[in-house]
Motif scaffolding. Structure first.
Motif, PDB file in Angstrom:
ATOM      1  N   UNK A  73     121.207  39.205-107.132  1.00 42.56           N
ATOM      2  CA  UNK A  73     122.012  38.191-106.450  1.00 42.56           C
ATOM      3  C   UNK A  73     121.090  37.428-105.506  1.00 42.56           C
ATOM      4  N   UNK A  74     121.076  36.120-105.665  1.00 43.87           N
ATOM      5  CA  UNK A  74     120.219  35.276-104.841  1.00 43.87           C
ATOM      6  C   UNK A  74     120.659  35.312-103.383  1.00 43.87           C
ATOM      7  N   UNK A  75     119.689  35.177-102.511  1.00 40.22           N
ATOM      8  CA  UNK A  75     119.964  35.097-101.081  1.00 40.22           C
ATOM      9  C   UNK A  75     120.449  33.682-100.764  1.00 40.22           C
ATOM     10  N   UNK A  76     121.532  33.558 -99.988  1.00 41.32           N
ATOM     11  CA  UNK A  76     121.970  32.212 -99.597  1.00 41.32           C
ATOM     12  C   UNK A  76     120.841  31.490 -98.854  1.00 41.32           C
ATOM     13  N   UNK A  77     120.658  30.225 -99.157  1.00 37.45           N
ATOM     14  CA  UNK A  77     119.529  29.486 -98.590  1.00 37.45           C
ATOM     15  C   UNK A  77     119.954  28.302 -97.731  1.00 37.45           C
ATOM     16  N   UNK A  78     121.186  28.299 -97.287  1.00 36.93           N
ATOM     17  CA  UNK A  78     121.687  27.186 -96.480  1.00 36.93           C
ATOM     18  C   UNK A  78     121.461  27.463 -94.998  1.00 36.93           C
ATOM     19  N   UNK A  79     121.025  26.440 -94.294  1.00 40.17           N
ATOM     20  CA  UNK A  79     120.883  26.523 -92.840  1.00 40.17           C
ATOM     21  C   UNK A  79     121.971  25.654 -92.226  1.00 40.17           C
ATOM     22  N   UNK A  80     122.646  26.183 -91.240  1.00 33.84           N
ATOM     23  CA  UNK A  80     123.756  25.469 -90.618  1.00 33.84           C
ATOM     24  C   UNK A  80     123.372  25.044 -89.210  1.00 33.84           C
ATOM     25  N   UNK A  81     123.623  23.778 -88.891  1.00 34.44           N
ATOM     26  CA  UNK A  81     123.291  23.285 -87.562  1.00 34.44           C
ATOM     27  C   UNK A  81     124.499  22.717 -86.813  1.00 34.44           C
ATOM     28  N   UNK A  82     125.645  22.715 -87.483  1.00 33.21           N
ATOM     29  CA  UNK A  82     126.888  22.286 -86.837  1.00 33.21           C
ATOM     30  C   UNK A  82     128.007  23.187 -87.351  1.00 33.21           C
ATOM     31  N   UNK A  83     129.123  23.193 -86.665  1.00 27.39           N
ATOM     32  CA  UNK A  83     130.268  23.984 -87.126  1.00 27.39           C
ATOM     33  C   UNK A  83     130.903  23.395 -88.380  1.00 27.39           C
ATOM     34  N   UNK A  84     130.651  22.116 -88.658  1.00 26.38           N
ATOM     35  CA  UNK A  84     131.173  21.468 -89.850  1.00 26.38           C
ATOM     36  C   UNK A  84     130.338  21.816 -91.097  1.00 26.38           C
ATOM     37  N   UNK A  85     129.053  22.014 -90.930  1.00 28.81           N
ATOM     38  CA  UNK A  85     128.149  22.208 -92.068  1.00 28.81           C
ATOM     39  C   UNK A  85     128.575  23.338 -93.008  1.00 28.81           C
ATOM     40  N   UNK A  86     128.945  24.522 -92.506  1.00 32.18           N
ATOM     41  CA  UNK A  86     129.366  25.581 -93.421  1.00 32.18           C
ATOM     42  C   UNK A  86     130.623  25.218 -94.216  1.00 32.18           C
ATOM     43  N   UNK A  87     131.521  24.469 -93.588  1.00 31.19           N
ATOM     44  CA  UNK A  87     132.738  24.066 -94.278  1.00 31.19           C
ATOM     45  C   UNK A  87     132.415  23.146 -95.451  1.00 31.19           C
ATOM     46  N   UNK A  88     131.483  22.243 -95.235  1.00 29.88           N
ATOM     47  CA  UNK A  88     131.074  21.336 -96.307  1.00 29.88           C
ATOM     48  C   UNK A  88     130.375  22.088 -97.432  1.00 29.88           C
ATOM     49  N   UNK A  89     129.521  23.040 -97.066  1.00 27.10           N
ATOM     50  CA  UNK A  89     128.847  23.867 -98.067  1.00 27.10           C
ATOM     51  C   UNK A  89     129.876  24.659 -98.862  1.00 27.10           C
ATOM     52  N   UNK A  90     130.866  25.217 -98.178  1.00 30.94           N
ATOM     53  CA  UNK A  90     131.917  25.978 -98.857  1.00 30.94           C
ATOM     54  C   UNK A  90     132.689  25.126 -99.844  1.00 30.94           C
ATOM     55  N   UNK A  91     133.028  23.906 -99.463  1.00 27.00           N
ATOM     56  CA  UNK A  91     133.761  23.001-100.346  1.00 27.00           C
ATOM     57  C   UNK A  91     132.925  22.636-101.570  1.00 27.00           C
ATOM     58  N   UNK A  92     131.673  22.277-101.349  1.00 20.83           N
ATOM     59  CA  UNK A  92     130.783  21.937-102.463  1.00 20.83           C
ATOM     60  C   UNK A  92     130.608  23.133-103.398  1.00 20.83           C
ATOM     61  N   UNK A  93     130.531  24.314-102.819  1.00 17.28           N
ATOM     62  CA  UNK A  93     130.362  25.511-103.642  1.00 17.28           C
ATOM     63  C   UNK A  93     131.601  25.763-104.499  1.00 17.28           C
TER      64      UNK A  93
END
Length: 170
Positions: A73-93
């Motif tokens: 299982x690949x390690x997640x490679x996203x870096x988050x710099x705002x509280x919105x960023x993870x939400x956008x990554x989740x939606x795209x995923x």
């Protein structure tokens, strides 16, 4: 016996579902570090759902006498710099996962594998719900996230989420 390509795609999906769980755990960790325990709760539950999805794919393969192949299982490679960023990554995923489910469905359809299509029907519906939920989180963050009181209320709302196991019958 299932079509070889369908089996390959189902096995790949097992790995993708486990990766989804890793990604959501990573997002939960980010929100914990930010002191947003409600957001962390929401994503911890999301991770549990993804693990359950992987187990459903495994059980389906086993029930059809097919070999299950567990990959790294690949390690997640996203870096988050705002509280919105993870939400956008989740939606795209979630949009990405929807595409994966559709690809399996398309392959099953092409070989008239009605059993697999029926199995995937639940996931098609589930992905619609997942995308809607992810998009709604973005909308709520856009509306309330820049206001401390609004963010506090949203965090409390997400903290109230409880885990519910999938109701798919194999």
């Amino acid at each position: 016996m299932l079509d070889k390509k369908v089996v390959e795609l189902l096995n790949t999906q097992v790995n993708k579902e486990f990766y989804s769980a890793y990604l959501y755990l990573d997002i939960a960790n980010y929100y914990t570090e930010q002191g947003l325990d409600g957001f962390a709760n929401w994503y911890n539950i999301q991770a549990q759902e993804e693990r359950d999805h992987a187990l459903l794919f495994i059980k389906y393969l086993q029930n059809n006498d097919e070999k299950v192949t567990l990959d790294a299982i690949a390690k997640p490679d996203k870096a988050f710099d705002t509280n919105m960023a993870p939400l956008q990554v989740g939606y795209e995923h979630e949009q990405y996962v929807t595409g994966l489910i559709h690809a399996i469905y398309d392959q099953a359809y092409s070989v008239k594998d009605f059993r697999t299509m029926q199995f995937l029907d639940w996931f098609v519906k589930e992905q619609g719900e997942e995308e809607t939920n992810a998009k709604n989180l973005i909308t709520k963050m856009e509306l309330f996230g820049s206001d401390a009181k609004g963010l506090y209320m949203l965090d409390n709302e997400l903290g109230a989420r409880v885990y519910s196991a999938p109701s798919l019958v194999l």
